[in-house]
Design an enzyme around this catalytic site. Structure first.
Site, PDB file in Angstrom:
ATOM      1  N   HIS A 197       0.807  -1.220   0.000  1.00  0.00           N
ATOM      2  CA  HIS A 197       0.000   0.000   0.000  1.00  0.00           C
ATOM      3  C   HIS A 197       0.834   1.261   0.000  1.00  0.00           C
ATOM      4  O   HIS A 197       0.326   2.342  -0.299  1.00  0.00           O
ATOM      5  CB  HIS A 197      -0.952   0.009   1.201  1.00  0.00           C
ATOM      6  CG  HIS A 197      -2.182  -0.805   0.968  1.00  0.00           C
ATOM      7  ND1 HIS A 197      -2.194  -2.162   1.117  1.00  0.00           N
ATOM      8  CD2 HIS A 197      -3.421  -0.459   0.554  1.00  0.00           C
ATOM      9  CE1 HIS A 197      -3.397  -2.622   0.821  1.00  0.00           C
ATOM     10  NE2 HIS A 197      -4.158  -1.615   0.469  1.00  0.00           N
ATOM     11  N   GLY A 198       2.100   1.168   0.353  1.00  0.00           N
ATOM     12  CA  GLY A 198       2.913   2.369   0.308  1.00  0.00           C
ATOM     13  C   GLY A 198       4.266   2.159   0.942  1.00  0.00           C
ATOM     14  O   GLY A 198       4.430   1.334   1.831  1.00  0.00           O
TER      15      GLY A 198
END
Lengths: 468, 373
Positions: A320-321
């Site tokens: 997600h990041g």
């Protein structure tokens, strides 16, 4: 380009549909491929090379595996090369600066960050193409010999920049042969309109409330306002992302593809494990099939299963990041799922439904705090939520927020359950009744018109999953 | 029945998209929007470098949004839907009571400190010149009772106090909020615009008198005349409501006028009035005062007296006609557009007093209002 823009809806989409339906059957994949390239190149023309490179590598790997069908070593080598190339692309463009920052912190070195903009959709298309080579290696899907068909799959604009992560095997057949009839096209329009409404009318609107609350210093934040804020964010990210998936699925149908569902009312789940079977389904199943099960899954004892789960959830969070808070967020859910497997699930089953729903919603809301803030900020926000600071319980500002967002919040709450859909199908516009025949098109058009009004007067139209 | 429904939907969808596409292509682009009072984005030039930098695509999306067919109707429709949702705010503008539109003044950003710093830097450069600072609050601070139920804005009194604190000792901060509040039954601010009326400016002028050292004229010494009745200001352009009642624009002229001239550095000619009636025809009627924004305007009167420099934004325009009664020369400088060296200019013109006059909202959100060379 994003779907929720005037450019897409009123220029790109009519042009793409027109070209696609005018083109003879054997050129349809080519038209789709060229449209998708234009779609991707809009705003970020340089990184198109990257996507084509990824597609070419995986296409070649597939062809080689097909050619040396009996040679296990070659096949293994091809798979390794493909996975390595994809993960390196992703690693370099998404995680290099994160690595540099951590190295600098640990070693006290002063390596300059690269400050590369993240190529749009790289997290999605690398995963999609890997699904192809892995499936070919496992013999679960046929080799695609037609490069245009394969490139059309990789670049397919409906799902290119924000998923769902459409696996090659899902659409393999339709890449060769697909057809659209009135029913399918109409279904596509409905899904697109509903998705657009979720994104532009619901997510953007409640997002403004969250932006305002997030902007307030924790010391000035009343406890209940903090709760309202994280609820607003929970709604924003759900309607934003699931709206985008709806639009993708709808657009897919208009061009003859059937993608799998990506969301299934996640907020009505009664455990974290169930939530993740309903939220971003294409990502969860990807990690299950290509990481968790190859690691051994839940065979080999509780300890090994727990280890595997934590690895998968570390990866899910990290996907997600490039930031520790996403890792923490993933591990947080991983830990809850391990606990649920050990004993929590058994308890939850015995509890009244209200309590298990409450447990899930609380778990998810705390999760969103970790997701939205980096470490110290998340802690400060959590302190406010738990009433550990010196914050007031509420203030006139909160009443104002509730009054002016009340109608919206009720719509958001109901819309996160299957209720409106059931009501629509059973009472308002039942299939086969004349009323339904008129109401459904009228409703879709109404959403399109109102969403257009919001886009024309748009000052706030972020897209949460754009930079993933 | 289902087949009919599907066909209906497809037909409606295709017709809608096609109609919009054709209308958008067929309609002629507008250069300027009267209602929004701004220039609309024009079709960007296509070039290799603009495409590769991404500038072309950004501008092109602005262009199609600005030039979208029936733009004003779409914008009104959105405002109507917001109203159905019981929203009392649109694009940062509250729809207040009694036809008032008020700005949702938010927590000041870093611009505030930058603008204070500009003034302090000026004070360091000119230790021998008296410096005054006046910041006009927004109408929401003067008329909080006009806000919609339960709505609140960021506390401007506190922001003003912080500004006064952060200015160098010796700089005179002139508070006006209480004086304006005391007169709030008069028409001090426009209901549809962010500016104060000339009446509001008059009471600020009275507060300035002590600090600047002159005795102000009484209201009876002015002849008041309504020069326009249907002024739709900037708030009105943002709120996008249909049927907003317009404001009246009033001019105060001294009953015993003194001759004066005003010249601009970017417009030829010399004028003998600070009011410019040609703007009453257009949308932006507030430009009636001092002809709107110019980098430099010089007002000269026949009166013996001091030389004042006013570094300002448009809030000064309604107030300067009052100040002109007390000075031989007033140099009106808009630092956003003034490109010459301010330091040199102030010395050359032998200025004795300087006034910094801004609207608080812009002062707290637009960096660079007070930066100078």
């Amino acid at each position: 380009m994003v779907f929720s823009s005037l450019l897409f809806i009123f220029y790109f989409l009519p042009a793409a549909l027109g070209l696609y339906y005018l083109a003879p059957r054997r050129y349809k994949n080519l038209v789709l491929f060229l449209c998708s390239l234009f779609f991707y190149a809009w705003g970020e023309p340089v990184y198109i090379v990257l996507m084509l490179f990824s597609a070419a590598v995986d296409y070649s790997a597939g062809r080689l595996m097909g050619k040396y069908n009996g040679n296990k070593a070659v096949r293994r080598w091809c798979l390794t090369a493909s996975v390595l190339v994809n993960l390196s692309l992703l690693g370099f463009f998404k995680y290099a600066d994160f690595l540099i920052a951590n190295l600098n912190f640990l070693l006290g070195s002063r390596i300059a960050p690269l400050n590369l903009p993240l190529p749009i959709g790289i997290s999605f298309y690398t995963f999609q193409t890997m699904s192809y080579t892995i499936d070919v290696y496992r013999g679960q899907t046929d080799v695609q010999k037609d490069f245009i068909a394969f490139a059309a799959y990789v670049s397919l604009f409906p799902q290119l920049i924000a998923g769902p992560i459409v696996r090659y095997s899902t659409v393999a057949h339709q890449l060769r042969q697909r057809s659209v009839d009135a029913e399918k096209f109409a279904l596509g329009i409905k899904r697109f309109a509903v998705g657009l409404g979720k994104k532009v009318l619901l997510a953007n609107n409640i997002g403004q409330l969250w932006a305002q609350i997030k902007d307030t210093a924790p010391a000035d934040l009343p406890v209940l306002t903090a709760w309202l804020g994280i609820v607003a964010f929970a709604f924003q990210i759900y309607y934003d992302f699931s709206g985008y998936s709806d639009m993708a699925i709808g657009l897919g149908k208009m061009f003859g593809f059937d993608f799998l569902e990506n969301f299934n009312y996640p907020y009505i789940a009664r455990s974290v494990a169930e939530f993740w079977r309903r939220w971003h389904i294409s990502l969860g199943t990807w990690f299950r099939d290509y990481l968790y099960i190859p690691l051994g899954g839940n065979r080999g004892g509780a300890a090994k299963a727990a280890r595997n789960l934590l690895i998968v959830w570390f990866a899910t969070g990290f996907w997600h990041g490039a930031s520790w808070n996403f890792v923490l967020w993933g591990l947080y859910f991983g830990a809850l799922i391990v606990l649920e497997r050990l004993f929590l699930q058994a308890w939850l089953r015995r509890l009244p439904a209200v309590l298990s729903h409450l447990y899930l919603l609380l778990a998810v809301c705390f999760g969103w705090v970790i997701f939205e803030f980096n470490g110290p900020q998340a802690l400060a926000y959590l302190r406010v939520m738990l009433g550990l600071g010196n914050n007031a319980l509420l203030d006139p500002g909160l009443i104002y927020m509730l009054a002016t967002n009340g109608v919206l919040l009720v719509i958001l709450g109901l819309g996160a359950t299957p209720l409106p859909n059931a009501l629509w199908e059973k009472v308002i516009a039942p299939r086969g009744k004349r009323r339904g025949a008129v109401l459904a098109p009228a409703f879709c058009l109404l959403i399109l018109v109102v969403a257009t009004a919001y886009l024309v007067d748009s000052s706030y139209n972020p897209f949460l999953y754009f930079r993933f | 029945m289902q087949r009919l429904s599907d066909r209906l939907l497809i037909t409606a969808f295709v017709l809608f998209l096609a109609a919009m596409l054709l209308l958008n292509i067929a309609t002629v682009d507008r250069a300027f929007s009267e209602r929004e009072n701004r220039y609309l984005t024009r079709r960007p030039e296509l070039s290799l470098s603009s495409v590769f930098s991404g500038r072309f695509s950004r501008r092109f999306e602005e262009y199609i949004t600005d030039q979208f067919v029936f733009r004003d109707q779409w914008v009104f429709l959105k405002a109507d839907v917001e109203r159905l949702l019981l929203r009392t705010e649109n694009n940062g503008i509250f729809l207040g009571r009694d036809g008032w539109l008020l700005e949702n003044f938010q927590r000041p950003g870093p611009a505030l400190a930058r603008n204070i710093q500009g003034i302090n830097r000026f004070a360091d450069a000119f230790p021998d010149i008296r410096i005054h600072v006046l910041l006009a609050p927004t109408s929401a601070a003067v008329y909080p009772e006009k806000l919609p139920p339960l709505a609140a804005v960021w506390d401007q009194r506190q922001v003003l106090a912080e500004v006064a604190q952060s200015l160098r000792p010796g700089i005179a901060f002139v508070p006006v909020l209480d004086a304006l509040r005391a007169r709030r039954d008069e028409y001090l601010y426009f209901r549809t615009d962010h500016h104060w009326t000339m009446t509001g400016a008059y009471y600020a002028y009275r507060e300035l008198a002590d600090a600047l050292g002159f005795s102000p004229l009484a209201p009876e010494e002015f002849h008041r005349e309504t020069v326009a009745r249907d002024f739709q200001g900037t708030y009105s352009a943002k709120a996008n409501r249909r049927r907003i009642r317009g404001d009246a624009l009033e001019a105060w002229r001294p009953r015993t006028p003194r001759p004066l001239t005003i010249t601009f550095n970017d417009r030829p000619g010399s004028f003998d009035s600070l009011f410019f009636p040609r703007h009453l025809e257009g949308r932006n009627k507030y430009d009636y005062f001092l002809d709107g924004n110019h980098p430099l305007a010089v007002i000269k009167t026949s009166r013996p007296g001091g030389k004042l420099a006013v570094c300002k934004d448009s809030f000064a325009h309604a107030l300067l006609p009052f100040l002109a009664q007390h000075y031989a020369e007033i140099h009106v400088i808009d630092l956003r557009f003034f490109t010459a060296s301010l330091e040199q200019y102030i010395r050359q013109q032998e200025i004795d007093q300087v006034l910094f006059l801004y609207g608080l909202s812009a002062f707290a959100s637009d960096a660079g209002l007070t930066s100078f060379r």
